[in-house]
Scaffold this motif. Sequence first.
Motif, PDB file in Angstrom:
ATOM      1  N   TYR A 166       0.852  -1.186   0.000  1.00  0.00           N
ATOM      2  CA  TYR A 166       0.000   0.000   0.000  1.00  0.00           C
ATOM      3  C   TYR A 166       0.887   1.234   0.000  1.00  0.00           C
ATOM      4  O   TYR A 166       1.794   1.355   0.817  1.00  0.00           O
ATOM      5  CB  TYR A 166      -0.916   0.023   1.228  1.00  0.00           C
ATOM      6  N   VAL A 167       0.612   2.131  -0.944  1.00  0.00           N
ATOM      7  CA  VAL A 167       1.389   3.359  -1.037  1.00  0.00           C
ATOM      8  C   VAL A 167       0.421   4.504  -1.249  1.00  0.00           C
ATOM      9  O   VAL A 167      -0.480   4.415  -2.068  1.00  0.00           O
ATOM     10  CB  VAL A 167       2.384   3.299  -2.214  1.00  0.00           C
ATOM     11  N   GLU A 168       0.573   5.569  -0.497  1.00  0.00           N
ATOM     12  CA  GLU A 168      -0.231   6.759  -0.719  1.00  0.00           C
ATOM     13  C   GLU A 168       0.445   7.594  -1.784  1.00  0.00           C
ATOM     14  O   GLU A 168       1.662   7.674  -1.840  1.00  0.00           O
ATOM     15  CB  GLU A 168      -0.369   7.571   0.572  1.00  0.00           C
ATOM     16  N   GLY A 169      -0.362   8.222  -2.621  1.00  0.00           N
ATOM     17  CA  GLY A 169       0.222   9.067  -3.642  1.00  0.00           C
ATOM     18  C   GLY A 169      -0.830   9.501  -4.644  1.00  0.00           C
ATOM     19  O   GLY A 169      -2.018   9.294  -4.455  1.00  0.00           O
ATOM     20  N   GLU A 170      -0.364  10.085  -5.698  1.00  0.00           N
ATOM     21  CA  GLU A 170      -1.256  10.618  -6.712  1.00  0.00           C
ATOM     22  C   GLU A 170      -0.824  10.090  -8.073  1.00  0.00           C
ATOM     23  O   GLU A 170       0.369  10.039  -8.371  1.00  0.00           O
ATOM     24  CB  GLU A 170      -1.198  12.142  -6.719  1.00  0.00           C
ATOM     25  N   ILE A 171      -1.798   9.661  -8.850  1.00  0.00           N
ATOM     26  CA  ILE A 171      -1.530   9.196 -10.202  1.00  0.00           C
ATOM     27  C   ILE A 171      -2.312  10.088 -11.143  1.00  0.00           C
ATOM     28  O   ILE A 171      -3.502  10.339 -10.938  1.00  0.00           O
ATOM     29  CB  ILE A 171      -1.957   7.731 -10.382  1.00  0.00           C
ATOM     30  N   GLU A 172      -1.679  10.560 -12.174  1.00  0.00           N
ATOM     31  CA  GLU A 172      -2.339  11.441 -13.124  1.00  0.00           C
ATOM     32  C   GLU A 172      -2.395  10.754 -14.478  1.00  0.00           C
ATOM     33  O   GLU A 172      -1.377  10.276 -14.991  1.00  0.00           O
ATOM     34  CB  GLU A 172      -1.576  12.753 -13.244  1.00  0.00           C
ATOM     35  N   PHE A 173      -3.613  10.656 -15.046  1.00  0.00           N
ATOM     36  CA  PHE A 173      -3.804  10.049 -16.351  1.00  0.00           C
ATOM     37  C   PHE A 173      -4.227  11.120 -17.345  1.00  0.00           C
ATOM     38  O   PHE A 173      -4.972  12.028 -17.009  1.00  0.00           O
ATOM     39  CB  PHE A 173      -4.901   8.978 -16.317  1.00  0.00           C
ATOM     40  N   LYS A 174      -3.767  10.982 -18.540  1.00  0.00           N
ATOM     41  CA  LYS A 174      -4.209  11.871 -19.601  1.00  0.00           C
ATOM     42  C   LYS A 174      -4.936  11.011 -20.628  1.00  0.00           C
ATOM     43  O   LYS A 174      -4.352  10.103 -21.221  1.00  0.00           O
ATOM     44  CB  LYS A 174      -3.021  12.571 -20.262  1.00  0.00           C
ATOM     45  N   TRP A 175      -6.235  11.261 -20.815  1.00  0.00           N
ATOM     46  CA  TRP A 175      -7.057  10.492 -21.737  1.00  0.00           C
ATOM     47  C   TRP A 175      -7.397  11.365 -22.930  1.00  0.00           C
ATOM     48  O   TRP A 175      -7.763  12.524 -22.781  1.00  0.00           O
ATOM     49  CB  TRP A 175      -8.357  10.056 -21.057  1.00  0.00           C
ATOM     50  N   ILE A 176      -7.308  10.783 -24.095  1.00  0.00           N
ATOM     51  CA  ILE A 176      -7.690  11.478 -25.318  1.00  0.00           C
ATOM     52  C   ILE A 176      -8.780  10.632 -25.986  1.00  0.00           C
ATOM     53  O   ILE A 176      -8.559   9.469 -26.322  1.00  0.00           O
ATOM     54  CB  ILE A 176      -6.494  11.657 -26.268  1.00  0.00           C
ATOM     55  N   PHE A 177      -9.960  11.217 -26.147  1.00  0.00           N
ATOM     56  CA  PHE A 177     -11.085  10.509 -26.738  1.00  0.00           C
ATOM     57  C   PHE A 177     -11.399  11.087 -28.107  1.00  0.00           C
ATOM     58  O   PHE A 177     -11.356  12.300 -28.312  1.00  0.00           O
ATOM     59  CB  PHE A 177     -12.336  10.653 -25.858  1.00  0.00           C
ATOM     60  N   TYR A 178     -11.728  10.212 -29.023  1.00  0.00           N
ATOM     61  CA  TYR A 178     -12.158  10.615 -30.349  1.00  0.00           C
ATOM     62  C   TYR A 178     -13.522  10.014 -30.607  1.00  0.00           C
ATOM     63  O   TYR A 178     -13.787   8.874 -30.217  1.00  0.00           O
ATOM     64  CB  TYR A 178     -11.177  10.121 -31.421  1.00  0.00           C
ATOM     65  N   ALA A 179     -14.393  10.754 -31.254  1.00  0.00           N
ATOM     66  CA  ALA A 179     -15.720  10.246 -31.559  1.00  0.00           C
ATOM     67  C   ALA A 179     -16.151  10.749 -32.929  1.00  0.00           C
ATOM     68  O   ALA A 179     -15.740  11.813 -33.373  1.00  0.00           O
ATOM     69  CB  ALA A 179     -16.725  10.702 -30.500  1.00  0.00           C
ATOM     70  N   ALA A 180     -16.993   9.963 -33.566  1.00  0.00           N
ATOM     71  CA  ALA A 180     -17.559  10.363 -34.853  1.00  0.00           C
ATOM     72  C   ALA A 180     -19.030   9.990 -34.836  1.00  0.00           C
ATOM     73  O   ALA A 180     -19.424   8.977 -34.260  1.00  0.00           O
ATOM     74  CB  ALA A 180     -16.849   9.657 -35.995  1.00  0.00           C
ATOM     75  N   VAL A 181     -19.853  10.804 -35.466  1.00  0.00           N
ATOM     76  CA  VAL A 181     -21.290  10.565 -35.504  1.00  0.00           C
ATOM     77  C   VAL A 181     -21.664  10.108 -36.908  1.00  0.00           C
ATOM     78  O   VAL A 181     -21.349  10.770 -37.894  1.00  0.00           O
ATOM     79  CB  VAL A 181     -22.074  11.847 -35.136  1.00  0.00           C
ATOM     80  N   ASP A 182     -22.332   8.954 -36.964  1.00  0.00           N
ATOM     81  CA  ASP A 182     -22.838   8.448 -38.236  1.00  0.00           C
ATOM     82  C   ASP A 182     -24.348   8.589 -38.201  1.00  0.00           C
ATOM     83  O   ASP A 182     -25.037   7.831 -37.516  1.00  0.00           O
ATOM     84  CB  ASP A 182     -22.424   6.993 -38.422  1.00  0.00           C
ATOM     85  N   GLU A 183     -24.871   9.550 -38.915  1.00  0.00           N
ATOM     86  CA  GLU A 183     -26.313   9.838 -38.894  1.00  0.00           C
ATOM     87  C   GLU A 183     -27.140   8.712 -39.506  1.00  0.00           C
ATOM     88  O   GLU A 183     -28.316   8.572 -39.236  1.00  0.00           O
ATOM     89  CB  GLU A 183     -26.596  11.145 -39.635  1.00  0.00           C
TER      90      GLU A 183
END
Length: 79
Positions: free
Chosen positions: A17-34
Amino acid sequence: MDINGEHVLVGSQDSGYVEGEIEFKWIFYAAVDEDYLLPDTGLLGVNNTFWIICIAVLAVLTGGMLLLVLLKKKEKKKE
């Protein structure tokens, strides 16, 4: 973090067990098909006739059970 981007933390005295902070960088892409049509899957894809038949069968079974219970109670009262 090592060269593969993985890093395993171990707490003091190998406690796990370790206390600390983790930072994630998420990049999302989306497309709409009508023009996309949802597929008919699961129970909602079945037509209404199926549901009417299911409800009718359940109603008959419930009515039969009630009739049997009432007849049994009536026989007990006669004894």
